[in-house]
Design a protein around this motif. Structure first.
Motif, PDB file in Angstrom:
ATOM      1  N   ALA A   1       0.790  -1.172   0.120  1.00 52.88           N
ATOM      2  CA  ALA A   1       0.080   0.122   0.084  1.00 52.88           C
ATOM      3  C   ALA A   1       0.833   1.374  -0.161  1.00 52.88           C
ATOM      4  O   ALA A   1       0.727   2.406  -0.646  1.00 52.88           O
ATOM      5  CB  ALA A   1      -0.791   0.067   1.233  1.00 52.88           C
ATOM      6  N   THR A   2       1.998   1.300   0.810  1.00 49.72           N
ATOM      7  CA  THR A   2       2.744   2.443   0.755  1.00 49.72           C
ATOM      8  C   THR A   2       3.403   2.672  -0.586  1.00 49.72           C
ATOM      9  O   THR A   2       3.434   3.816  -0.902  1.00 49.72           O
ATOM     10  CB  THR A   2       3.899   2.124   1.891  1.00 49.72           C
ATOM     11  N   PHE A   3       4.005   1.604  -1.268  1.00 50.38           N
ATOM     12  CA  PHE A   3       4.567   2.021  -2.605  1.00 50.38           C
ATOM     13  C   PHE A   3       3.452   2.276  -3.648  1.00 50.38           C
ATOM     14  O   PHE A   3       3.838   3.101  -4.632  1.00 50.38           O
ATOM     15  CB  PHE A   3       5.069   0.463  -3.076  1.00 50.38           C
ATOM     16  N   THR A   4       2.317   1.625  -3.486  1.00 46.75           N
ATOM     17  CA  THR A   4       1.156   2.095  -4.244  1.00 46.75           C
ATOM     18  C   THR A   4       0.766   3.813  -4.008  1.00 46.75           C
ATOM     19  O   THR A   4       0.699   4.565  -5.117  1.00 46.75           O
ATOM     20  CB  THR A   4      -0.196   1.532  -4.088  1.00 46.75           C
ATOM     21  N   MET A   5       0.829   3.939  -2.923  1.00 44.35           N
ATOM     22  CA  MET A   5       0.346   5.659  -2.440  1.00 44.35           C
ATOM     23  C   MET A   5       1.746   6.513  -3.072  1.00 44.35           C
ATOM     24  O   MET A   5       1.416   7.419  -3.644  1.00 44.35           O
ATOM     25  CB  MET A   5       0.061   5.683  -1.083  1.00 44.35           C
ATOM     26  N   ASN A   6       2.936   6.024  -2.920  1.00 43.60           N
ATOM     27  CA  ASN A   6       3.903   6.850  -3.402  1.00 43.60           C
ATOM     28  C   ASN A   6       4.221   6.893  -5.067  1.00 43.60           C
ATOM     29  O   ASN A   6       4.339   8.118  -5.256  1.00 43.60           O
ATOM     30  CB  ASN A   6       5.146   5.994  -2.919  1.00 43.60           C
ATOM     31  N   ASN A   7       3.678   5.908  -5.387  1.00 40.52           N
ATOM     32  CA  ASN A   7       3.640   5.765  -7.052  1.00 40.52           C
ATOM     33  C   ASN A   7       2.634   6.970  -7.549  1.00 40.52           C
ATOM     34  O   ASN A   7       2.637   7.611  -8.530  1.00 40.52           O
ATOM     35  CB  ASN A   7       3.300   4.419  -7.736  1.00 40.52           C
ATOM     36  N   ILE A   8       1.544   6.864  -6.698  1.00 40.65           N
ATOM     37  CA  ILE A   8       0.477   7.851  -7.188  1.00 40.65           C
ATOM     38  C   ILE A   8       0.755   9.292  -6.833  1.00 40.65           C
ATOM     39  O   ILE A   8       0.676  10.209  -7.756  1.00 40.65           O
ATOM     40  CB  ILE A   8      -0.989   7.495  -6.203  1.00 40.65           C
ATOM     41  N   PHE A   9       1.497   9.562  -5.892  1.00 44.34           N
ATOM     42  CA  PHE A   9       1.903  10.929  -5.570  1.00 44.34           C
ATOM     43  C   PHE A   9       2.957  11.307  -6.362  1.00 44.34           C
ATOM     44  O   PHE A   9       3.164  12.734  -7.067  1.00 44.34           O
ATOM     45  CB  PHE A   9       2.166  11.085  -4.041  1.00 44.34           C
ATOM     46  N   MET A  10       3.913  10.345  -6.755  1.00 41.26           N
ATOM     47  CA  MET A  10       5.175  10.850  -7.399  1.00 41.26           C
ATOM     48  C   MET A  10       4.441  11.025  -8.886  1.00 41.26           C
ATOM     49  O   MET A  10       5.078  11.779  -9.676  1.00 41.26           O
ATOM     50  CB  MET A  10       6.182   9.505  -7.487  1.00 41.26           C
ATOM     51  N   GLY A  11       3.424  10.385  -9.555  1.00 39.38           N
ATOM     52  CA  GLY A  11       2.726  10.468 -10.609  1.00 39.38           C
ATOM     53  C   GLY A  11       2.373  11.898 -10.922  1.00 39.38           C
ATOM     54  O   GLY A  11       2.360  12.399 -11.961  1.00 39.38           O
ATOM     55  N   LYS A  12       1.785  12.333  -9.624  1.00 41.70           N
ATOM     56  CA  LYS A  12       1.259  13.796  -9.590  1.00 41.70           C
ATOM     57  C   LYS A  12       2.361  14.656  -9.887  1.00 41.70           C
ATOM     58  O   LYS A  12       2.277  15.576 -10.709  1.00 41.70           O
ATOM     59  CB  LYS A  12       0.413  13.768  -8.408  1.00 41.70           C
ATOM     60  N   ASN A  13       3.204  14.551  -9.045  1.00 40.01           N
ATOM     61  CA  ASN A  13       4.462  15.465  -9.154  1.00 40.01           C
ATOM     62  C   ASN A  13       5.141  15.221 -10.720  1.00 40.01           C
ATOM     63  O   ASN A  13       5.781  16.355 -11.000  1.00 40.01           O
ATOM     64  CB  ASN A  13       5.436  15.229  -8.242  1.00 40.01           C
ATOM     65  N   SER A  14       5.333  14.099 -11.207  1.00 43.11           N
ATOM     66  CA  SER A  14       6.020  14.214 -12.510  1.00 43.11           C
ATOM     67  C   SER A  14       5.099  14.734 -13.628  1.00 43.11           C
ATOM     68  O   SER A  14       5.484  15.646 -14.285  1.00 43.11           O
ATOM     69  CB  SER A  14       5.968  12.689 -13.025  1.00 43.11           C
ATOM     70  N   TYR A  15       3.581  14.820 -13.511  1.00 43.01           N
ATOM     71  CA  TYR A  15       2.773  15.455 -14.406  1.00 43.01           C
ATOM     72  C   TYR A  15       2.967  16.722 -14.281  1.00 43.01           C
ATOM     73  O   TYR A  15       3.056  17.756 -15.127  1.00 43.01           O
ATOM     74  CB  TYR A  15       1.393  15.170 -13.902  1.00 43.01           C
ATOM     75  N   LEU A  16       3.021  17.389 -12.943  1.00 42.17           N
ATOM     76  CA  LEU A  16       3.189  18.893 -12.669  1.00 42.17           C
ATOM     77  C   LEU A  16       4.971  19.259 -13.081  1.00 42.17           C
ATOM     78  O   LEU A  16       4.635  20.459 -13.628  1.00 42.17           O
ATOM     79  CB  LEU A  16       3.268  19.104 -11.091  1.00 42.17           C
ATOM     80  N   LYS A  17       5.675  18.521 -12.945  1.00 39.26           N
ATOM     81  CA  LYS A  17       7.032  18.808 -13.699  1.00 39.26           C
ATOM     82  C   LYS A  17       6.973  18.957 -15.111  1.00 39.26           C
ATOM     83  O   LYS A  17       7.522  20.020 -15.521  1.00 39.26           O
ATOM     84  CB  LYS A  17       7.884  17.700 -13.235  1.00 39.26           C
ATOM     85  N   PHE A  18       6.260  18.016 -15.712  1.00 40.53           N
ATOM     86  CA  PHE A  18       6.001  17.971 -17.090  1.00 40.53           C
ATOM     87  C   PHE A  18       5.269  19.448 -17.509  1.00 40.53           C
ATOM     88  O   PHE A  18       5.629  20.079 -18.461  1.00 40.53           O
ATOM     89  CB  PHE A  18       5.397  16.901 -17.603  1.00 40.53           C
TER      90      PHE A  18
END
Length: 116
Positions: free
Chosen positions: A33-50
């Motif tokens: 669950a922790t890795f899944t939540m981390n991927n969700i949040f990092m996905g948001k930040n990578s979209y924001l970075k893009f």
């Protein structure tokens, strides 16, 4: 073929086996669950970075002045800082930073040298 195993006595420490198995299963589920939540949040930040880098490319293409500037957007800010370079008197170093609005964390940085 009718082999049956009969355990006559209990295994020593057998009472600890059930809680140990439960702890291993629960920790595995929490790790997943922790890795899944981390991927969700990092996905948001990578979209924001893009999104920020696309906007930054547009700013770099249109911006030709040599002044410090600050651009505010809904979810991020872009800061431009201009410093004279030590390489030559007519070269300046321009640093572009993209920061997230809420946490003020740096998402991306681009440095460039320009001749005046």
């Amino acid at each position: 073929m009718g082999l049956k195993l009969k355990i006559q006595s209990k295994i020593k420490g057998g009472i600890l086996l059930e809680p140990l198995v439960a702890i291993v299963i629960i920790s595995g589920v929490l790790t997943y669950a922790t890795f899944t939540m981390n991927n969700i949040f990092m996905g948001k930040n990578s979209y924001l970075k893009f999104k920020g880098l696309i906007q930054l490319e547009k700013l770099i293409a249109t911006n030709n002045d040599f002044e410090n500037e600050h651009y505010n957007y809904n979810t991020y800010t872009i800061t431009k800082s201009v410093v004279p370079s030590s390489l030559a008197y007519d070269i300046v170093e321009i640093t572009w930073e993209i920061k997230e609005q809420k946490t003020n964390r740096i998402i991306g940085t681009i440095k460039e040298l320009k001749r005046k």
